[in-house]
Design an enzyme around this catalytic site. Structure first.
Site, PDB file in Angstrom:
ATOM      1  N   ASN A  10       0.859  -1.191   0.000  1.00 30.55           N
ATOM      2  CA  ASN A  10       0.000   0.000   0.000  1.00 30.55           C
ATOM      3  C   ASN A  10       0.893   1.238   0.000  1.00 30.55           C
ATOM      4  O   ASN A  10       1.480   1.581   1.025  1.00 30.55           O
ATOM      5  CB  ASN A  10      -0.890  -0.044   1.256  1.00 30.55           C
ATOM      6  CG  ASN A  10      -1.678   1.242   1.452  1.00 30.55           C
ATOM      7  OD1 ASN A  10      -1.820   2.043   0.526  1.00 30.55           O
ATOM      8  ND2 ASN A  10      -2.191   1.440   2.663  1.00 30.55           N
ATOM      9  N   TRP A  11       0.968   1.874  -1.168  1.00 27.50           N
ATOM     10  CA  TRP A  11       1.862   3.032  -1.281  1.00 27.50           C
ATOM     11  C   TRP A  11       1.298   4.286  -0.609  1.00 27.50           C
ATOM     12  O   TRP A  11       2.000   5.299  -0.513  1.00 27.50           O
ATOM     13  CB  TRP A  11       2.112   3.364  -2.757  1.00 27.50           C
ATOM     14  CG  TRP A  11       2.903   2.338  -3.513  1.00 27.50           C
ATOM     15  CD1 TRP A  11       3.378   1.133  -3.049  1.00 27.50           C
ATOM     16  CD2 TRP A  11       3.304   2.423  -4.878  1.00 27.50           C
ATOM     17  NE1 TRP A  11       4.045   0.471  -4.049  1.00 27.50           N
ATOM     18  CE2 TRP A  11       4.016   1.241  -5.185  1.00 27.50           C
ATOM     19  CE3 TRP A  11       3.144   3.375  -5.888  1.00 27.50           C
ATOM     20  CZ2 TRP A  11       4.559   0.988  -6.446  1.00 27.50           C
ATOM     21  CZ3 TRP A  11       3.669   3.134  -7.140  1.00 27.50           C
ATOM     22  CH2 TRP A  11       4.377   1.949  -7.408  1.00 27.50           C
ATOM     23  N   LYS A  12       0.039   4.246  -0.246  1.00 28.43           N
ATOM     24  CA  LYS A  12      -0.636   5.436   0.317  1.00 28.43           C
ATOM     25  C   LYS A  12      -0.466   6.629  -0.635  1.00 28.43           C
ATOM     26  O   LYS A  12      -0.449   6.433  -1.844  1.00 28.43           O
ATOM     27  CB  LYS A  12      -0.120   5.737   1.727  1.00 28.43           C
ATOM     28  CG  LYS A  12      -0.137   4.496   2.610  1.00 28.43           C
ATOM     29  CD  LYS A  12       0.085   4.794   4.063  1.00 28.43           C
ATOM     30  CE  LYS A  12       0.197   3.484   4.823  1.00 28.43           C
ATOM     31  NZ  LYS A  12       0.193   3.661   6.262  1.00 28.43           N
ATOM     32  N   HIS A  97      -9.415   0.739   5.812  1.00 33.22           N
ATOM     33  CA  HIS A  97      -8.080   1.028   6.339  1.00 33.22           C
ATOM     34  C   HIS A  97      -8.198   2.018   7.506  1.00 33.22           C
ATOM     35  O   HIS A  97      -9.035   2.920   7.479  1.00 33.22           O
ATOM     36  CB  HIS A  97      -7.196   1.602   5.228  1.00 33.22           C
ATOM     37  CG  HIS A  97      -5.747   1.674   5.623  1.00 33.22           C
ATOM     38  ND1 HIS A  97      -5.254   2.675   6.439  1.00 33.22           N
ATOM     39  CD2 HIS A  97      -4.709   0.848   5.353  1.00 33.22           C
ATOM     40  CE1 HIS A  97      -3.961   2.467   6.627  1.00 33.22           C
ATOM     41  NE2 HIS A  97      -3.597   1.361   5.994  1.00 33.22           N
ATOM     42  N   GLU A  99      -6.597   4.521   8.314  1.00 32.96           N
ATOM     43  CA  GLU A  99      -6.489   5.942   7.949  1.00 32.96           C
ATOM     44  C   GLU A  99      -7.803   6.454   7.366  1.00 32.96           C
ATOM     45  O   GLU A  99      -8.151   7.624   7.532  1.00 32.96           O
ATOM     46  CB  GLU A  99      -5.309   6.143   6.981  1.00 32.96           C
ATOM     47  CG  GLU A  99      -3.989   5.994   7.734  1.00 32.96           C
ATOM     48  CD  GLU A  99      -2.820   5.515   6.901  1.00 32.96           C
ATOM     49  OE1 GLU A  99      -2.880   5.547   5.661  1.00 32.96           O
ATOM     50  OE2 GLU A  99      -1.816   5.072   7.507  1.00 32.96           O
ATOM     51  N   GLU A 169      -4.546  -5.171  11.093  1.00 34.05           N
ATOM     52  CA  GLU A 169      -3.554  -4.101  11.198  1.00 34.05           C
ATOM     53  C   GLU A 169      -3.758  -3.348  12.506  1.00 34.05           C
ATOM     54  O   GLU A 169      -4.567  -2.409  12.563  1.00 34.05           O
ATOM     55  CB  GLU A 169      -3.727  -3.119  10.033  1.00 34.05           C
ATOM     56  CG  GLU A 169      -3.562  -3.744   8.665  1.00 34.05           C
ATOM     57  CD  GLU A 169      -3.159  -2.697   7.654  1.00 34.05           C
ATOM     58  OE1 GLU A 169      -2.034  -2.784   7.155  1.00 34.05           O
ATOM     59  OE2 GLU A 169      -3.939  -1.777   7.400  1.00 34.05           O
ATOM     60  N   GLY A 175       2.837   2.395  10.656  1.00 33.37           N
ATOM     61  CA  GLY A 175       3.716   3.540  10.439  1.00 33.37           C
ATOM     62  C   GLY A 175       4.492   3.972  11.669  1.00 33.37           C
ATOM     63  O   GLY A 175       5.090   5.041  11.686  1.00 33.37           O
ATOM     64  N   SER A 215       3.994  -1.963  10.265  1.00 32.19           N
ATOM     65  CA  SER A 215       5.463  -1.933  10.362  1.00 32.19           C
ATOM     66  C   SER A 215       6.114  -3.278  10.042  1.00 32.19           C
ATOM     67  O   SER A 215       7.135  -3.638  10.646  1.00 32.19           O
ATOM     68  CB  SER A 215       5.903  -1.412  11.731  1.00 32.19           C
ATOM     69  OG  SER A 215       5.444  -0.083  11.908  1.00 32.19           O
ATOM     70  N   GLY A 236       3.022  -1.107   4.252  1.00 30.14           N
ATOM     71  CA  GLY A 236       2.967   0.318   3.946  1.00 30.14           C
ATOM     72  C   GLY A 236       4.349   0.841   3.616  1.00 30.14           C
ATOM     73  O   GLY A 236       4.862   0.668   2.505  1.00 30.14           O
TER      74      GLY A 236
HETATM   75  C1  PEP Z   1      -0.601   0.151   6.288  1.00 29.68           C
HETATM   76  O1  PEP Z   1      -0.847   1.358   6.348  1.00 29.68           O
HETATM   77  O2  PEP Z   1      -1.426  -0.633   5.767  1.00 29.68           O
HETATM   78  C2  PEP Z   1       0.659  -0.316   6.854  1.00 29.68           C
HETATM   79  C3  PEP Z   1       0.757  -1.569   7.164  1.00 29.68           C
HETATM   80  O3  PEP Z   1       1.637   0.626   7.028  1.00 29.68           O
HETATM   81  P1  PEP Z   1       3.121   0.385   7.619  1.00 29.68           P
HETATM   82  O4  PEP Z   1       3.647  -0.898   7.015  1.00 29.68           O
HETATM   83  O5  PEP Z   1       3.894   1.577   7.177  1.00 29.68           O
HETATM   84  O6  PEP Z   1       2.984   0.255   9.087  1.00 29.68           O
END
Ligand code: PEP
Length: 252
Positions: A10-12, A97, A99, A169, A175, A215, A236
């Site tokens: 997921n590049w966001k 998600h 976010e 998640e 993040g 993470s 992410g």
């Molecule tokens: C995500 O936002 O789906 C995610 C897993 O982010 P990160 O790997 O940066 O924690």
């Protein structure tokens, strides 16, 4: 029962058009022959088409979207529909998600409508759930995860749920650089399957892929993916770097 192994990036809201192209080329350079893992690239909307072109005919590579709207078309300025995503070759879409929950105030009712739209257009919804740090510290994480699952999945049939992926998640791990331990991930993934058993049956609970996100990186992916009920990762930050993303794919 052997389930699919899946790594989704997921590049966001990151990367320019040129950077997106370079990233995909670098991933393909390292991974193109690595066939036994489903690899899903989830770029921002403007790059879906071009990234999709680069991934065309590449073994087990797919594109996914970060969101979709609750309707097919109409006066919804700034929105993108599942119908549109399907028309550019998209096969997966993130729903729920954290976010989207936090910044865009999306709720269960939105997720249900979005999932219905996704399924109507042959997109696989990746339904994201997870507890906050407060919910975990107050020992409410199982309750919260149950509510997030039941309130949405109860609106779907077994045959619909068979077309879904769940991503666990923990919000406190997204993040932050703080990852759930393999033990915490396994415990929650096993629990998620038990909720799916209660809602549907053990057949579907054993079949549904459950990804870990939060993470996940080249250092911890192997231990996480070795857990019995962890079928891969939703990545992410580490998906923005070709070497890191490929190392995660190679972690199975
Ligand atoms: C995500 O936002 O789906 C995610 C897993 O982010 P990160 O790997 O940066 O924690």
């Amino acid at each position: 029962m052997s389930r699919l192994k899946i790594v989704a990036g997921n590049w966001k809201m990151n990367k320019s058009s040129q950077e997106a192209k370079t990233l995909v080329e670098n991933i393909l350079h390292q991974v193109s022959e690595f066939d036994n893992v489903v690899k899903i690239i989830i770029p921002p909307f403007p790059y879906l088409d071009s990234v999709g072109q680069l991934l065309k005919n590449k073994s087990n590579f797919y594109i996914g979207a970060q969101n979709c709207h609750t309707h097919d078309k109409g006066a919804y300025t700034g929105e993108v529909s599942a119908l549109m995503l399907q028309s550019v070759g998209c096969q997966y879409v993130l729903i729920g998600h954290s976010e989207r929950r936090q910044y865009f105030k999306e709720k269960d009712a939105d997720f249900i409508l979005k999932m219905k739209e996704a399924l109507a257009h042959q997109l696989t919804p990746i339904y994201c759930i997870g507890e906050t740090i407060h919910e975990r510290k107050t020992d409410n994480h199982f309750k919260v995860i149950t509510e997030q699952l039941v309130s949405v999945l109860k609106s779907f049939s077994v045959s619909d749920v068979k077309k879904m992926i769940i991503a666990y998640e923990p919000v406190w791990a997204i993040g932050t650089g703080e990852t759930a331990t393999a033990q915490q991930a396994q415990e929650m993934h096993e629990f998620i399957r038990s909720v799916v058993v209660d809602l549907f049956d053990s057949g579907i609970a054993n079949e549904i892929p459950i990804l870990y996100g939060g993470s996940c990186n080249p250092k911890n992916a192997q231990e996480l993916f070795a857990c019995k009920d962890v079928d891969g990762g939703l990545i992410g930050g580490a998906s923005l770097n070709a070497d890191d993303f490929c190392k995660i794919i190679f972690s199975f």
